[in-house]
Design an enzyme around this catalytic site. Structure first.
Site, PDB file in Angstrom:
ATOM      1  N   GLY A  48       0.834  -1.209   0.000  1.00 49.13           N
ATOM      2  CA  GLY A  48       0.000   0.000   0.000  1.00 49.13           C
ATOM      3  C   GLY A  48       0.870   1.260   0.000  1.00 49.13           C
ATOM      4  N   HIS A  49       1.854   1.302   0.908  1.00 54.49           N
ATOM      5  CA  HIS A  49       2.789   2.441   0.927  1.00 54.49           C
ATOM      6  C   HIS A  49       3.494   2.565  -0.423  1.00 54.49           C
ATOM      7  CE1 HIS A  49       3.027   1.501   5.427  1.00 54.49           C
ATOM      8  NE2 HIS A  49       2.651   2.760   5.402  1.00 54.49           N
TER       9      HIS A  49
ATOM     10  N   GLN B 283       1.299  10.898  18.380  1.00 50.67           N
ATOM     11  CA  GLN B 283      -0.017  10.461  17.914  1.00 50.67           C
ATOM     12  C   GLN B 283      -0.459   9.142  18.542  1.00 50.67           C
ATOM     13  OE1 GLN B 283       1.459  10.264  13.662  1.00 50.67           O
ATOM     14  NE2 GLN B 283       0.033   8.566  13.559  1.00 50.67           N
TER      15      GLN B 283
ATOM     16  N   ASP C 249      -6.928   5.440   5.794  1.00 44.75           N
ATOM     17  CA  ASP C 249      -7.099   6.335   6.947  1.00 44.75           C
ATOM     18  C   ASP C 249      -7.929   7.525   6.477  1.00 44.75           C
ATOM     19  OD1 ASP C 249      -5.313   4.938   8.894  1.00 44.75           O
ATOM     20  OD2 ASP C 249      -3.876   5.305   7.300  1.00 44.75           O
TER      21      ASP C 249
HETATM   22  O1  PAF Z   1      -0.582   7.431   8.360  1.00 38.27           O
HETATM   23  C1  PAF Z   1       0.503   7.433   8.983  1.00 38.27           C
HETATM   24  O2  PAF Z   1       1.339   6.524   8.835  1.00 38.27           O
HETATM   25  C2  PAF Z   1       0.802   8.545   9.973  1.00 38.27           C
HETATM   26  O3  PAF Z   1      -0.337   8.936  10.641  1.00 38.27           O
HETATM   27  C3  PAF Z   1       1.520   9.750   9.316  1.00 38.27           C
HETATM   28  C4  PAF Z   1       0.630  10.437   8.296  1.00 38.27           C
HETATM   29  C5  PAF Z   1       2.799   9.296   8.672  1.00 38.27           C
HETATM   30  C6  PAF Z   1       1.858  10.788  10.409  1.00 38.27           C
HETATM   31  O4  PAF Z   1       2.702  10.251  11.371  1.00 38.27           O
END
Ligand code: PAF
Length: 282
Positions: A36-37, A61, A150
């Site tokens: 996915g990445h 986070q 997300d």
């Molecule tokens: O989606 C993610 O992996 C994280 O929330 C992000 C956008 C890299 C911020 O740390």
């Protein structure tokens, strides 16, 4: 490909690239890269002269009882995947480099950050928008790529970029799925074999509800949600956290009759692993 660990080093590279008329694409990640990445990286590679992947497990986070410490950090494997995909720079700072002692500033998108995942993970989106704002200032991207898996994060980041006039285009990218439909996620590696098997039911249930709407079998939100809840609840080990049908632009919850376009959004726990997914209905 180079790995950059300092803010000033990354900013110098970004400044020089812009001075030479080059465009920059940023793929922000926390590492443990999966296909996915890499689909985001491939898109960034096609659309920009310089591609930066940030790999930073952002402590701000994660809640106190979440998986910050056990979050996977396979940097060698990630670097090899980035090199193969034609990435120019990995930005991989330490926590101290990003949040030196005395750090006091937060970026928060009001309202949108307070419900769904935000309600169950207090402070999560404030941590995301703070780090993403910093990453934008550090890497100065023309385009930044975010996955639709997300969906709330994507909407919040878009709002932040627009409200704060970041000169960056936020590019949404479709969710990639395993063969059985499970949305790809770095957290899938936590699943025990029997949980992994059961996890496919999340997408199957959401896709079933979508089919029902498309075939005009129902328009009733109450009926759709009740059936979804029942289907999901029958998955061994799965505990639902929320299921909602929303307006995709504003994330507003839809009531009574479904109006298209819509998104069904889901979060739940399989054992100790929190999984989220969503599906678009146009
Ligand atoms: O989606 C993610 O992996 C994280 O929330 C992000 C956008 C890299 C911020 O740390």
């Amino acid at each position: 490909m180079k790995i950059i660990r300092t803010v000033s080093g990354m900013q110098n590279i970004a400044r020089a690239a812009h001075k030479n008329g080059k465009t920059i694409g940023l793929v922000p990640t926390m590492g443990a890269l999966h296909a996915g990445h890499l689909s985001l990286v491939n898109r960034a590679r096609k659309e920009n002269d310089v591609v930066i992947v940030s790999i930073f497990v952002n402590p701000k986070q994660f809640g106190p009882n979440e998986d910050y410490l056990r979050y996977p950090r396979p940097l060698k494997k990630d670097s090899a995947a980035c090199r193969k995909a034609g990435v120019d720079f990995i930005f991989n700072p330490s926590v101290k480099e990003m949040y030196p002692e005395g750090f006091l500033t937060w970026v928060k998108v009001e309202k949108l950050s307070d419900f769904f995942c935000g309600k169950h993970r207090p402070g999560h989106f404030r941590g995301v928008t703070t780090v993403v704002a910093k990453l934008f200032n550090i890497t100065q991207p023309d385009r930044a790529y975010f996955g639709e898996k997300d969906f709330q994060q994507l909407t919040i980041v878009k709002k932040m970029a627009s409200d704060l006039n970041f000169p960056v285009k936020i590019v949404p990218c479709p969710t990639l799925r395993e063969k059985d439909g499970l949305a790809m996620s770095s957290r899938n590696s936590y699943l025990k074999p029997e949980e992994r098997k059961a996890a496919k039911n999340i997408h199957l249930s959401l896709a079933g509800a979508k089919r029902k709407v498309k075939k005009k079998k129902t328009k009733s939100i109450e009926e759709l949600l009740a059936e979804l809840e029942k289907n999901l609840q029958s998955t061994p080990g799965l505990v639902n956290q929320y299921i909602n049908i929303i307006k995709p632009k504003t994330l507003e919850e839809q009531k009574h009759h479904i109006q298209l376009p819509a998104r069904i959004i889901y979060a739940g726990h399989l054992g100790k692993t929190r999984l989220i997914d969503n599906i678009e209905i146009k």
